[in-house]
Design a protein around this motif. Structure first.
Motif, PDB file in Angstrom:
ATOM      1  N   VAL A 128      85.196  17.949  33.645  1.00 42.16           N
ATOM      2  CA  VAL A 128      84.893  17.454  34.985  1.00 42.16           C
ATOM      3  C   VAL A 128      84.300  16.053  34.943  1.00 42.16           C
ATOM      4  O   VAL A 128      83.362  15.790  34.187  1.00 42.16           O
ATOM      5  N   ASN A 129      84.856  15.169  35.741  1.00 40.02           N
ATOM      6  CA  ASN A 129      84.236  13.871  35.989  1.00 40.02           C
ATOM      7  C   ASN A 129      83.325  14.053  37.196  1.00 40.02           C
ATOM      8  O   ASN A 129      83.800  14.171  38.324  1.00 40.02           O
ATOM      9  N   TYR A 130      82.016  14.074  36.958  1.00 46.90           N
ATOM     10  CA  TYR A 130      81.090  14.418  38.040  1.00 46.90           C
ATOM     11  C   TYR A 130      80.443  13.178  38.670  1.00 46.90           C
ATOM     12  O   TYR A 130      79.391  13.277  39.288  1.00 46.90           O
ATOM     13  N   ARG A 131      81.052  12.049  38.568  1.00 47.68           N
ATOM     14  CA  ARG A 131      80.424  10.846  39.112  1.00 47.68           C
ATOM     15  C   ARG A 131      80.138  10.960  40.612  1.00 47.68           C
ATOM     16  O   ARG A 131      79.055  10.597  41.064  1.00 47.68           O
ATOM     17  N   LEU A 132      81.099  11.470  41.355  1.00 44.90           N
ATOM     18  CA  LEU A 132      80.900  11.549  42.797  1.00 44.90           C
ATOM     19  C   LEU A 132      81.549  12.811  43.346  1.00 44.90           C
ATOM     20  O   LEU A 132      82.763  12.900  43.489  1.00 44.90           O
TER      21      LEU A 132
ATOM     22  N   ALA B 124      68.828   7.183  36.479  1.00 44.18           N
ATOM     23  CA  ALA B 124      67.798   6.864  35.488  1.00 44.18           C
ATOM     24  C   ALA B 124      67.068   8.122  35.030  1.00 44.18           C
ATOM     25  O   ALA B 124      66.585   8.186  33.889  1.00 44.18           O
ATOM     26  N   ALA B 125      67.003   9.131  35.903  1.00 45.47           N
ATOM     27  CA  ALA B 125      66.359  10.398  35.545  1.00 45.47           C
ATOM     28  C   ALA B 125      67.288  11.309  34.757  1.00 45.47           C
ATOM     29  O   ALA B 125      66.870  12.384  34.318  1.00 45.47           O
ATOM     30  N   GLY B 126      68.557  10.894  34.580  1.00 45.94           N
ATOM     31  CA  GLY B 126      69.467  11.653  33.743  1.00 45.94           C
ATOM     32  C   GLY B 126      70.730  12.156  34.394  1.00 45.94           C
ATOM     33  O   GLY B 126      71.543  12.812  33.737  1.00 45.94           O
ATOM     34  N   ALA B 127      70.930  11.868  35.676  1.00 44.46           N
ATOM     35  CA  ALA B 127      72.121  12.368  36.358  1.00 44.46           C
ATOM     36  C   ALA B 127      73.389  11.683  35.864  1.00 44.46           C
ATOM     37  O   ALA B 127      73.406  10.474  35.636  1.00 44.46           O
ATOM     38  N   ASP B 128      74.452  12.465  35.729  1.00 47.08           N
ATOM     39  CA  ASP B 128      75.770  11.919  35.409  1.00 47.08           C
ATOM     40  C   ASP B 128      76.539  11.549  36.670  1.00 47.08           C
ATOM     41  O   ASP B 128      77.615  10.955  36.591  1.00 47.08           O
TER      42      ASP B 128
ATOM     43  N   PRO C  26      78.232  17.900  31.964  1.00 45.02           N
ATOM     44  CA  PRO C  26      77.936  16.979  33.062  1.00 45.02           C
ATOM     45  C   PRO C  26      76.906  17.608  34.007  1.00 45.02           C
ATOM     46  O   PRO C  26      77.019  18.788  34.355  1.00 45.02           O
ATOM     47  N   VAL C  27      75.936  16.812  34.413  1.00 45.85           N
ATOM     48  CA  VAL C  27      74.880  17.303  35.300  1.00 45.85           C
ATOM     49  C   VAL C  27      74.719  16.342  36.467  1.00 45.85           C
ATOM     50  O   VAL C  27      74.493  15.148  36.276  1.00 45.85           O
TER      51      VAL C  27
ATOM     52  N   GLY D 212      62.239  16.914  43.099  1.00 46.16           N
ATOM     53  CA  GLY D 212      61.803  15.544  42.843  1.00 46.16           C
ATOM     54  C   GLY D 212      62.419  14.985  41.573  1.00 46.16           C
ATOM     55  O   GLY D 212      63.109  15.688  40.820  1.00 46.16           O
ATOM     56  N   LEU D 213      62.150  13.725  41.333  1.00 49.65           N
ATOM     57  CA  LEU D 213      62.721  13.079  40.153  1.00 49.65           C
ATOM     58  C   LEU D 213      62.168  13.649  38.847  1.00 49.65           C
ATOM     59  O   LEU D 213      62.898  13.828  37.872  1.00 49.65           O
ATOM     60  N   LEU D 214      60.882  13.965  38.831  1.00 51.70           N
ATOM     61  CA  LEU D 214      60.297  14.521  37.609  1.00 51.70           C
ATOM     62  C   LEU D 214      60.854  15.911  37.319  1.00 51.70           C
ATOM     63  O   LEU D 214      61.159  16.244  36.169  1.00 51.70           O
ATOM     64  N   GLY D 215      60.989  16.713  38.370  1.00 55.24           N
ATOM     65  CA  GLY D 215      61.561  18.035  38.185  1.00 55.24           C
ATOM     66  C   GLY D 215      63.009  17.958  37.741  1.00 55.24           C
ATOM     67  O   GLY D 215      63.457  18.724  36.884  1.00 55.24           O
ATOM     68  N   PHE D 216      63.753  17.036  38.334  1.00 58.60           N
ATOM     69  CA  PHE D 216      65.141  16.842  37.916  1.00 58.60           C
ATOM     70  C   PHE D 216      65.200  16.481  36.438  1.00 58.60           C
ATOM     71  O   PHE D 216      65.996  17.057  35.678  1.00 58.60           O
ATOM     72  N   ALA D 217      64.390  15.519  36.022  1.00 57.32           N
ATOM     73  CA  ALA D 217      64.409  15.066  34.632  1.00 57.32           C
ATOM     74  C   ALA D 217      64.050  16.199  33.678  1.00 57.32           C
ATOM     75  O   ALA D 217      64.646  16.333  32.591  1.00 57.32           O
TER      76      ALA D 217
END
Length: 220
Positions: free
Chosen positions: A4-8, A182-186, A165-166, A146-151
């Motif tokens: 999967v290309n999960y960009r969008l 920046a928090a790690g999302a693909d 892919p996340v 939040g961003l910290l929880g996501f990371a």
């Protein structure tokens, strides 16, 4: 290599309109930079869902962009969708895989550590963490991670499945893309950022450019 290309991931929600309108919106998103389409319907009868999913599939047939059905393995199979996106109350991912086969795309929502552990143990092709921010697109009893929880959740998935892919979902718009990447999302999953825009085609192109730019910057 990830399936999967999960960009969008553009989520076409049934509340946006009827089958033909949804199919048209899905096609616009696919032709302007969406890499995955998800059909989400929480209210309609199964027959209607199948009809709408089939219309979406037909609209996407020549685009090369796959689509998945939210929650419903039966609807995905009946409509000939490329796969299914599952939540914590839906069919177990391993069972869905056994029914849909190895070529199907299976995604999973991750909201907390227990979900992350389930994702690690499941035969899935992508995970989507969220909600990251507050959203008006869906009633969500769980507070935003939040961003910290996501990371934190992303790191747990990465440690066990480095090639998975996340994505990030909920409340994401163009200005927020850089921080979730920046928090790690693909990539990101959105509804209103594209489909509530005055011109969904332009909105899709702009958001895809933001994702591409953020991923390029993160790779430096």
């Amino acid at each position: 290599m990830p399936k999967v290309n999960y960009r969008l991931n553009a989520l076409v929600d049934a509340r946006l309109g009827d089958g033909d309108h949804l199919a048209g919106l899905a096609r616009v998103a696919a032709l302007n930079g969406a890499t995955l389409i998800q059909y989400r319907d929480k209210t309609n009868a199964t027959r209607t869902m199948i009809e709408q999913a089939r219309a979406i599939g037909a609209a996407l047939a020549d685009t090369g962009v796959p689509f998945v059905v939210n929650d419903r393995v039966d609807v995905a199979l009946a409509a000939g969708a490329n796969g299914v996106h599952l939540g914590r109350d839906d069919m177990d991912a391993a069972m869905a895989r056994s029914i849909m086969g190895d070529t199907a795309i299976i995604g999973l929502t991750v909201k907390n550590e227990a979900d992350a552990e389930a994702a690690i143990a499941s035969p899935i092709d992508y995970a989507c963490i969220g909600g990251v921010y507050e959203t008006l697109s869906k009633h969500n009893p769980d507070p935003p991670v939040g961003l910290l929880g996501f990371a934190r959740l992303r790191a747990a998935l990465l440690a066990a499945k480095p090639d998975l892919p996340v994505g990030a979902i909920a409340g994401i718009n163009a200005p927020r893309v850089a921080e979730v990447v920046a928090a790690g999302a693909d990539g990101v999953a959105v509804i209103s950022t594209i489909f509530a825009a005055s011109d969904p085609a332009v909105a899709t192109r702009e958001l895809r450019a933001c994702v591409d730019g953020a991923l390029k910057e993160a790779a430096r």
